[in-house]
Design a protein around this motif. Structure first.
Motif, short mmCIF file in Angstrom:
data_model
loop_
_atom_site.label_atom_id
_atom_site.label_comp_id
_atom_site.label_asym_id
_atom_site.label_seq_id
_atom_site.Cartn_x
_atom_site.Cartn_y
_atom_site.Cartn_z
N PHE A 227 0.83 -1.20 0.00
CA PHE A 227 0.00 0.00 0.00
C PHE A 227 0.87 1.26 0.00
CE2 PHE A 227 -3.38 -2.78 1.91
CZ PHE A 227 -4.24 -2.69 0.83
N HIS A 228 2.01 1.20 0.68
CA HIS A 228 2.93 2.34 0.71
C HIS A 228 3.98 2.11 -0.37
CE1 HIS A 228 0.99 3.64 4.38
NE2 HIS A 228 1.18 2.43 4.90
N LYS A 229 3.68 2.58 -1.55
CA LYS A 229 4.53 2.31 -2.71
C LYS A 229 5.64 3.36 -2.78
CE LYS A 229 0.94 2.35 -5.44
NZ LYS A 229 -0.16 2.24 -4.47
N SER A 230 6.79 2.92 -3.30
CA SER A 230 7.91 3.81 -3.57
C SER A 230 8.06 3.96 -5.08
CB SER A 230 9.21 3.24 -2.97
OG SER A 230 9.09 3.07 -1.58
N TYR A 231 8.55 5.11 -5.51
CA TYR A 231 8.64 5.35 -6.95
C TYR A 231 9.71 4.49 -7.63
CZ TYR A 231 5.36 9.20 -6.57
OH TYR A 231 4.21 9.95 -6.37
N TRP A 232 10.63 3.92 -6.86
CA TRP A 232 11.61 3.04 -7.47
C TRP A 232 10.95 1.77 -8.01
CZ3 TRP A 232 11.87 -1.84 -5.57
CH2 TRP A 232 11.43 -2.07 -4.27
N MET A 233 9.76 1.46 -7.50
CA MET A 233 9.03 0.29 -7.98
C MET A 233 8.58 0.46 -9.42
SD MET A 233 6.72 -0.64 -4.65
CE MET A 233 5.96 -1.98 -5.51
N LEU A 234 8.50 1.71 -9.89
CA LEU A 234 8.09 1.95 -11.27
C LEU A 234 9.13 1.47 -12.28
CD1 LEU A 234 6.54 5.52 -10.99
CD2 LEU A 234 5.40 3.31 -10.88
N LEU A 235 10.32 1.11 -11.80
CA LEU A 235 11.32 0.55 -12.70
C LEU A 235 10.90 -0.83 -13.19
CD1 LEU A 235 14.58 1.54 -10.77
CD2 LEU A 235 13.60 2.64 -12.79
N HIS A 236 9.97 -1.46 -12.51
CA HIS A 236 9.50 -2.78 -12.90
C HIS A 236 8.21 -2.63 -13.71
CE1 HIS A 236 8.64 -6.90 -13.15
NE2 HIS A 236 7.98 -7.06 -12.01
N PRO A 237 8.22 -2.96 -15.02
CA PRO A 237 7.03 -2.72 -15.86
C PRO A 237 5.78 -3.44 -15.40
CG PRO A 237 8.97 -3.12 -17.22
CD PRO A 237 9.36 -3.42 -15.81
N ALA A 238 5.91 -4.55 -14.70
CA ALA A 238 4.71 -5.27 -14.26
C ALA A 238 3.86 -4.39 -13.33
CB ALA A 238 5.09 -6.56 -13.55
N THR A 239 4.50 -3.50 -12.58
CA THR A 239 3.75 -2.63 -11.69
C THR A 239 2.93 -1.59 -12.47
OG1 THR A 239 5.62 -1.09 -11.45
CG2 THR A 239 5.48 -2.92 -9.89
N TRP A 240 3.37 -1.26 -13.69
CA TRP A 240 2.61 -0.31 -14.50
C TRP A 240 1.22 -0.87 -14.80
CZ3 TRP A 240 6.78 0.65 -18.88
CH2 TRP A 240 7.96 1.11 -18.28
N PHE A 241 1.19 -2.15 -15.17
CA PHE A 241 -0.09 -2.77 -15.51
C PHE A 241 -0.87 -3.15 -14.25
CE2 PHE A 241 2.80 -3.38 -19.04
CZ PHE A 241 2.02 -3.00 -20.13
#
Length: 545
Positions: A227-241
């Motif tokens: 629930f508390h997401k960090s912007y570094w997680m956006l480096l993983h494309p699966a999180t985009w979808f």
């Protein structure tokens, strides 16, 4: 309407429709006459359907994640990561069968087909194929998102969109990546690197099924949250979808909208670049690059000399062919080397329950401690046999039909070579492992001798059911994966026989000797049956090139 749209895009609708239908028919239809001794009378995509079943089974294993944790972003990220991994591996390793082949230009180049029409036909075929496998793997998880938290159509639709866009997006990414790499590196070197990459991925797949469930128990996983997401997680494309799922639940913050926008922008960019890669011009370039030398001289090698172990001319020819195919054909080399991650994985699983038991001291079948390793021993010759028939260079098999060599002997010597150069060395490695744990050389020799007879019988049964000339058939979509799945069922029956032997025979030396003699007799009878069947069916062989 559709005709008008295609005309404005510069696509010939009739040509696009004809090319797409032919591609789909080729995916789901086996030829009536194949370069094997068994003539198939049925037509149908049995390989595709087996692959679909395998992907559906994986989806069933993933669907409990949705029910165990209420954080849809976490479960969606894990699920879509697996979807991306499987589709990326499929496209990269089966690139010439799934995406574009160097032969396309030779066949379609002389025809009045525009590059844009060809692009859209190939793109349609790739997206249909990837979407079909995605449907099989994602069916259970997508249904779970509809009903896991009460009936929620918005969440279910978001899961469907995320699954298909993610799978097709990674397919387009792999097409662009592969096309870019082969411009800088020789295609054969790329295939060689991919073959070793698949070894690593296969070990990850085997290990994932056993290690991940042990690391994440039900209570621990249910309490995890992103629930508390960090912007570094956006480096993983699966999180985009995966962010689509949160948007469906009404979370419209920057952390949810930005990844979704990134995913759509990435898809548009990939479509733009794929337009340049899926063309007849690129097929021609790929054909030219594949025919060029790698740039280093392949000096004389012992592998280029026929083996003195085979006295007949056919045997020496088969020896020369298979050894050099192993050296230069990455697909076949991977099939041979792929048993090693499986063996290591099964050995590690067995050792978790304790040292491997000596069956003469503890005459019982323990599937957790040694049964999986025995399964690998039975699988190895069968996997080899199923991969010996196909090759990207199948058109070179014309030489089998243009020379006075006996096709009957060629088939029989193929089995002999597999046993002498692959199965026996593999059993020697297994014998070293047994020797470390058994501490009794006589027990090791006797046990390995019985396993060798069982493995040889598995190979003989496979040869009896489907004797084939080596490397004489083209590679088809899904065929390779489906063969490996089919290969699991035969050895399981042999393991049932081994279970009986371990419980009834190993404790009595006389019964064990009688069992060895009986298995040897069965092997001799099967050898004669194979010779009769091959002799009868060699007349029906036809060249596929």
């Amino acid at each position: 309407m559709l005709h008008w749209l295609f005309e404005n895009l510069g696509i010939d609708y009739q040509q696009w429709r004809a090319l797409t239908l032919v591609s789909i028919k080729l995916d789901f239809r086996a030829p009536r006459l194949e370069g094997s001794l068994r003539q198939r009378t049925k037509q149908g995509g049995s390989a595709i359907f087996l692959l679909l079943f395998f992907y559906f089974f994986m989806g069933l294993m993933l669907s409990p994640l949705v029910w165990l944790n209420k954080d849809v972003f976490l479960t969606g990220s894990i699920y879509l990561t697996w979807v991306m991994f499987m589709m990326a591996a499929l496209v990269l390793i089966e690139y010439h069968a799934v995406v574009i082949s160097p032969d396309d230009h030779a066949i379609l180049g002389p025809l009045p087909i525009s590059s844009r029409t060809y692009f859209f036909s190939k793109l349609t075929n790739v997206l249909i194929y990837v979407s079909l496998l995605t449907t099989a793997m994602g069916l259970a998880p997508m249904i779970s998102y509809f009903v896991a938290f009460g009936f929620n159509p918005a969440l279910g639709v978001a899961a469907v969109m995320a699954t298909y866009l993610c799978a097709n997006g990674v397919a387009l990414a792999m097409i662009t990546l592969y096309a870019g790499i082969v411009r800088l590196v020789h295609p054969r070197k790329v295939r060689r690197a991919l073959s070793y990459l698949q070894l690593v991925m296969s070990f990850m797949i085997y290990g994932g099924y056993a290690i991940v469930p042990r690391m994440l128990n039900r209570k621990v996983f249910a309490s995890m949250s992103l629930f508390h997401k960090s912007y570094w997680m956006l480096l993983h494309p699966a999180t985009w979808f995966a962010s689509y799922l949160e948007l469906a639940l009404g979370h419209w913050g920057v952390g949810e909208m930005l990844p979704a926008i990134l995913s759509l922008a990435a898809l548009a960019l990939l479509l733009f670049y794929a337009d340049k890669k899926l063309s007849l011009d690129y097929s021609e370039q790929l054909s030219i690059l594949s025919s060029l030398s790698e740039g280093k001289h392949q000096g004389p090698s012992a592998l280029l000399k026929p083996s003195a172990f085979f006295k007949r001319y056919e045997g020496r020819v088969i020896s020369l062919l298979i050894r050099n195919q192993f050296k230069f054909d990455q697909r076949f080399r991977l099939a041979v080397l792929g048993i090693m991650p499986l063996t290591i994985f099964y050995l590690i699983l067995g050792l978790r329950a304790g040292p491997l038991p000596d069956p003469f001291v503890h005459p019982r079948f323990d599937f957790e401690r040694g049964g999986l390793l025995y399964l690998a021993v039975m699988l190895f010759p069968l996997i080899l046999k199923t991969n010996l028939a196909t090759s990207d260079s199948y058109q070179a098999s014309w030489i089998f039909y243009a020379t006075p060599a006996s096709k009957e002997r060629l088939v029989l010597e193929t089995k002999k070579f597999v046993v002498a150069y692959f199965v026996l060395p593999y059993l020697a490695v297994i014998a070293v492992v047994f020797g470390y744990y058994f501490r009794n050389p006589l027990h090791v020799v006797a046990h390995v001798a019985l396993l060798a007879l069982l493995a040889h019988i598995v190979l003989q049964i496979s040869m009896l059911l489907n004797p084939e000339l080596p490397f004489s058939k083209p590679v088809r979509k899904g065929e390779r994966s489906s063969r490996i799945l089919t290969a699991f069922f035969g050895p399981l029956l042999i393991l049932m026989l081994l279970y009986f032997l371990l419980h009834r025979v190993y404790a009595d030396p006389q019964l064990f000797a009688a069992a060895l003699g009986g298995l040897a007799a069965v092997s001799l009878l099967l050898e004669k049956a194979i010779m009769r069947r091959v002799r009868k069916l060699t007349r029906k062989l036809q060249f596929l090139g």
